[in-house]
Every structure is written in structure tokens, then in C-alpha cells.
Design a protein around this motif. Sequence first.
Motif, short mmCIF file in Angstrom:
data_model
loop_
_atom_site.label_atom_id
_atom_site.label_comp_id
_atom_site.label_asym_id
_atom_site.label_seq_id
_atom_site.Cartn_x
_atom_site.Cartn_y
_atom_site.Cartn_z
N PHE A 106 16.24 20.45 16.95
CA PHE A 106 15.52 19.39 16.25
C PHE A 106 15.52 18.07 17.02
O PHE A 106 14.49 17.44 17.21
CB PHE A 106 16.12 19.17 14.85
CG PHE A 106 15.35 19.87 13.77
CD1 PHE A 106 14.14 19.36 13.32
CD2 PHE A 106 15.83 21.03 13.21
CE1 PHE A 106 13.43 20.01 12.31
CE2 PHE A 106 15.13 21.68 12.21
CZ PHE A 106 13.92 21.17 11.76
N THR A 107 16.70 17.66 17.49
CA THR A 107 16.81 16.31 18.05
C THR A 107 16.17 16.18 19.42
O THR A 107 15.47 15.20 19.70
CB THR A 107 18.30 15.90 18.13
OG1 THR A 107 19.02 16.87 18.89
CG2 THR A 107 18.91 15.82 16.74
N VAL A 108 16.39 17.16 20.29
CA VAL A 108 15.87 17.06 21.66
C VAL A 108 14.36 17.32 21.71
O VAL A 108 13.62 16.68 22.46
CB VAL A 108 16.60 18.05 22.59
CG1 VAL A 108 15.98 18.05 23.98
CG2 VAL A 108 18.08 17.69 22.67
N PRO A 134 8.39 28.21 13.64
CA PRO A 134 7.39 27.20 13.27
C PRO A 134 7.26 27.01 11.76
O PRO A 134 7.06 25.89 11.28
CB PRO A 134 6.09 27.75 13.88
CG PRO A 134 6.53 28.64 14.99
CD PRO A 134 7.81 29.25 14.51
N VAL A 135 7.37 28.11 11.00
CA VAL A 135 7.28 28.01 9.54
C VAL A 135 8.45 27.21 8.99
O VAL A 135 8.27 26.31 8.15
CB VAL A 135 7.25 29.42 8.91
CG1 VAL A 135 7.15 29.32 7.38
CG2 VAL A 135 6.08 30.22 9.46
N TYR A 136 9.66 27.53 9.45
CA TYR A 136 10.84 26.79 8.99
C TYR A 136 10.75 25.31 9.35
O TYR A 136 11.09 24.44 8.55
CB TYR A 136 12.11 27.39 9.61
CG TYR A 136 12.51 28.72 9.03
CD1 TYR A 136 11.98 29.20 7.84
CD2 TYR A 136 13.45 29.52 9.68
CE1 TYR A 136 12.35 30.43 7.33
CE2 TYR A 136 13.84 30.75 9.16
CZ TYR A 136 13.28 31.20 8.00
OH TYR A 136 13.66 32.41 7.48
N LEU A 137 10.31 25.03 10.57
CA LEU A 137 10.23 23.64 11.01
C LEU A 137 9.24 22.85 10.14
O LEU A 137 9.49 21.70 9.78
CB LEU A 137 9.81 23.57 12.47
CG LEU A 137 10.82 24.13 13.48
CD1 LEU A 137 10.23 24.17 14.88
CD2 LEU A 137 12.10 23.31 13.48
N LEU A 138 8.12 23.48 9.80
CA LEU A 138 7.13 22.82 8.93
C LEU A 138 7.71 22.58 7.54
O LEU A 138 7.64 21.46 7.01
CB LEU A 138 5.88 23.69 8.83
CG LEU A 138 4.83 23.25 7.80
CD1 LEU A 138 4.22 21.91 8.19
CD2 LEU A 138 3.76 24.30 7.61
N LEU A 139 8.30 23.62 6.94
CA LEU A 139 8.80 23.50 5.58
C LEU A 139 10.01 22.59 5.48
O LEU A 139 10.16 21.83 4.52
CB LEU A 139 9.12 24.89 5.02
CG LEU A 139 7.92 25.83 4.87
CD1 LEU A 139 8.37 27.22 4.42
CD2 LEU A 139 6.89 25.26 3.90
N ILE A 140 10.90 22.66 6.47
CA ILE A 140 12.08 21.78 6.46
C ILE A 140 11.66 20.32 6.57
O ILE A 140 12.24 19.44 5.93
CB ILE A 140 13.06 22.17 7.59
CG1 ILE A 140 13.75 23.50 7.24
CG2 ILE A 140 14.11 21.09 7.81
CD1 ILE A 140 14.60 24.06 8.36
N SER A 141 10.63 20.05 7.39
CA SER A 141 10.15 18.66 7.52
C SER A 141 9.56 18.16 6.20
O SER A 141 9.58 16.95 5.93
CB SER A 141 9.10 18.56 8.63
OG SER A 141 7.92 19.27 8.27
#
Length: 642
Positions: free
Chosen positions: A250-252, A382-389
Motif C-alpha cells: 500500500f505505502t510504496v 485489484p478488487v481488494y484494493l478498490l474495496l478497502i479504499s
Amino acid sequence: MSCHGPGEGDVATLGRTTEVALLGSPNTGKSSLFNRLTGLSAATGNYPGVTVTRSRGTARTSSGSVTVTDLPGTYSLEPASPDEDVVLDHLTGRLESETAPDALLVVMDSTTLYRSLALCAEALALGRPTAVVLTMVDELRARGGDLDVTGLSRALGVPVVETVAHRGRGLEDVRELLGEAASWPVALIAPPHDDAAQLSGWIRSVLDSARYRSPRSSVATSRIDAVLLHPVWGALVFLAVMFCFFQVIFTVAAPIQDAIQAVFDHWGEVAANTLGSGFLADFVGTALIGGVGGVLVFLPQILLLYLMISVLESVGYMSRAAFLMDRIMARSGLDGRAFVAMLSSTACAVPGIMATRTMPSSRDRIATIMSAPLMTCSARLPVYLLLISLLVPAEARLGPFSMQGAALFGMYLLGGLASLVVARVFKATLLRHGALPFYLEMPPYRLPTPRGILRAVWTPVWMFLRKVGTIILVVTAVLWVLINFPARDAETAHMDEAQAQSYVMENSFAGAAGKAVEPVFEPLGFDWRVDIGLIASFAAREVFVSTMGQVAAAEDPEDPGAALQQLTYTHGPHQGEPMFTPPTIVALMIFFAFAMQCVSTLATMRRETNSWKWPAIAVAYMFVLAYGAAWIGHEITAAVTR
């Protein structure tokens, strides 16, 4: 041992290049040697009629080209797994449409020469022209060991050269040796290989002839292993490594992700200015640039994922993790071999399932195949990154740690625990018994080479890019058509752009499909627009992201990102209320964690099990698990957030 002279064991290669099989145990540096010899000319594929992967490439020598086949690593030519079956079948010419190789190049780790000579004895007994390459010789001598290469060659009766494959040292000697493959000798007297006492005596006589001195144990390795292999400290280190792993993702990657998003936004503006308005402009801007860009924006995270896995594997940590996890895997009825397959599934379930070929127990193999798809793969990322955001604010932190990274770690942990539980269920019901002893070699710790890391990262990243450019692009384009047709010009003539696009989508072919399944998913908080994404995701999970992008663009073409967060239910008891609430987002994440949404995985399961029975069971149990767990997650989150 005596052998043919250079003229007596000649290989007939008239009209074709010489075929050399590269044979060796795992962790001997065999594949590193193969990659160095063949470079970009290597191609990976399955044996004809057999779902076992082999790599074949061309090595250039001063005497001409030589075709080299990198066989799966094996400890013995007495098959105990599908991979080892294929190795023996390849060497003896029993494979469909395949002939036996002209010569064998046996790769032996000089630091573990006693064990390597056992496989060498079996290879010499085949009666094929043979040569030997010794690897890790720098490590052997750095740890106080030594050997006489000339004496070893005399004792074996075949040519022997030494190399440090991953550093590129000694490669010219190997190329020169390959150029002479047509005249490698054949052993006249085969060494004993089927009697343990006689084989041990032969190995010791060879080692004596080579004046072999074993390397000292590495003090540093022993001290590190005392921590990393400890049942308590080792487990804590493993969890810490994995936690930091997802923090980095996430951070980098965030700044790079923003830059990629800016590029696609710019291209979207260029397309709009160039093409104006209308169907063509919307298709290019929304389906092609927006759809593909919506998935490619996650490329930095995927690249980091593979980079970190490659580094951990190259330094030797993954073997320690497999050993450590053997204790945990035992509770699921499996062993550390299954962990290797499941770890491969964090990149993609397809190579994870294929990795089960190294498992000698067919029941363990099927149990692993059935549970491996639950491991969180890069397609889910990509799905997790979208939903977590949408669920966790970017600024939310717990001390120095990002809560978004912690949430992603939790999803990976959920997938891992679920796979263990499912394996336990299968081993306790349909697949009882079948366990065999687990043997795992601990490679020494090594500094990874940039070339090896780049090769390991490039292959899966290129597969992701190719998937984006083929499956995801096609599905996204088809979805755009289904979302925008049939046209509703008469009904939308009096509406503004946002109202018109929303009306067209609701009354489109895709809208009809979403509404048809809406009653099924309504208890999970999903409306017909989310259902469109779910249906599309069964072709490829990443398509859910591009579908939601198209849905948001239809709601607000000027600001799709904000539109996605502000979507409201269009009808029903919650009409007008926000749709992407914590209960709905949690339910979506859990559904994607457990549902079978990958056609490629199903096809691989069919090939590996030679039956549609197991893929059908996988689809059924994973849907029931996904739906049930998503409903529970929705209800618990709703109760907590009231």
C-alpha cells in the motif's frame, strides 16, 4: 569405471540439432544454469499429452546450436510423483510425440555431493551419453570444502566441469562441453543404483577418487535457522514478514499508482477532445482507456507482490517457511509440500495447482488442488484494493502502520486459514489416508542476483499484462456494449447526460441480467449494478473493477470516482440510501475471497484431476461458502455499525 572413447558413443544428429536433457535435484542451480545458457530463447510449455511443464531453449556453442530441455527437479528416477514420472518417461523416450534425448547433462550441487551422486548413478545406468556440471563450487570452497574435478571425472567416466550458474562463472566451459555433446561417452559398466549398500560404497569410492572434502556447516545459517525454524519465534517472524509485506504494497505503490491514474486520465481527456461525443468517444474513453486503465492502475502493487516473493525465495526463506508451516499444515492433514503449492497460489491458482505434481500422495494432491483456489491470488488484489479504499480511509493508521495495509493482510490471512480448514474437511471425508513422509531440503542463504530477480518478476507481470490486453479488454468491451444497448434515444432526449446514461444502463441488456439475479444477492446488500460486476467477474475477477468504473461513469461521467462512493439503491426498502456501506463492502470482500471466479483455474483443475467431478465440487462448495460467509459478514458488520 570404463567408458566409450570419443568416437564410440557418438550421437547421430544428422539433419537436426543435438537434444540434451538437463537433469538434477531441486535447489542445485539447474534452472539458473538453463536460463544463463538459453537466455531469451527459452520457451515454457507442457509436454504433449501431459500437463507437466518443461522449459526448452537453444544454447549457442562454438560448434553450433544445441537444444536444451530443463526437466523438473527430482531426487530419484524411481518415480514418486507426476513430475518424477515425466522425468523418467522423457529420458527413456516413452512420452507421446517425444523422442529420448541424445545426451544427458547432470547438474550436481558440490556442497551436497553425496546425495547428488545417487541421482547421477541412476542417470549413468540409463546408458546414454552423459556429462556432469558441478554447481555451488564457490560456496563449497568458501566453507572449507574442496574436490578434484579431474579425479571426479575419472571416477565417473564422463566429462565434468564446474560453474557458479547464478553468477555466470564457468558458463563458457559449459557451452564448450555442450558443443561436444555428440561425442560424450557412455558408461560401459553402470554403477549400482538399486542396492542401497552397494550404492553407498560406490559413492564413497567416487568421493575418495575426487579427494572430496565436505564443506563446514555455516555458523551464520545455523544461528539464523535457530530463530527462523523455532516453533514460536519462527512463527512470529513469519507473521511479521507477511504483515510488513502488505504494508509495503500500500505505502510504496501509492505514488506510482497515482501517476499511472493521471496518465490514463490524460489519455481519456485526449480521446474526448479528439473524438468528441457519441458512442465511439464513449467506447474509447470508458471501455478501452477507462476499463483497461482501471485494472492497470494496480500494476505497481502486483509488481511489488512478485518482487517481494522472488526476493524471499531467492534468499532461501521460503523453504524455511515451508518447513515451519509443516507443523501447521499437519493439522489440515497435509504437509509442507502443500504449503509450496498454496504459496504459489498467492500469485495465481493455476501454477499453484500445477505445483501439486511434486506431491507423491494422490489424495493429498487432490485435497491441495481443492483448497488452493481459496488462497488470495493477484487477480483478487485489484478488487481488494478498490474495496478497502472505500472501506478504510487512506489516513487511518495504527501507530506507524497503515490500516489499509492491515486490512489487506487480514484478507490474505483469511484466504490462508480457509484453505487449511477446507483441506482438513476433504482429508477427513472424501480423501482419507494417503499421507507419505515429508522430505525438504534447506538451501543455504544466498544474496539474490538482479538478473534472477528480474526474470522471476517479469514472467508473472507479463502474464498479467497479457491478461489485461486480452481477456479483460475483451470482456470490458463486451460489457460496454451490454451496458449501452439497446439504445434509448427517444426516452432520454429530454434528460441531461448523467440521467440519460443511468437510464440506458438500467434498461440495458446488462441491467436486465443484473436485475434477474438481484433477488439472489439482495440479502448480501448487492443491487443489480453490483450484480453486473459479479457476473462479469466469473470470466476474470479483475473485470469487477473495470465494471464498477463503467457503472460509476454512467452515474456521473465527470467524476466517476466520487460517483462510485455516492451510489445509492435505486429501489426497494433502502431506496435512496448509500449502497457502498461497510456491511455491503465487507460482504463483497468475503464473497470474492471464497467464490470460484476463474475459468482458467477450473480448466487447470480438470486437466490435473482428469475429471470434471472435482471442478464441479469446487464450484459448488466455494459458492455456498462465499454466499454463507458473505451473509454472516454483512449481518455482523451491520450490527456493529448501527
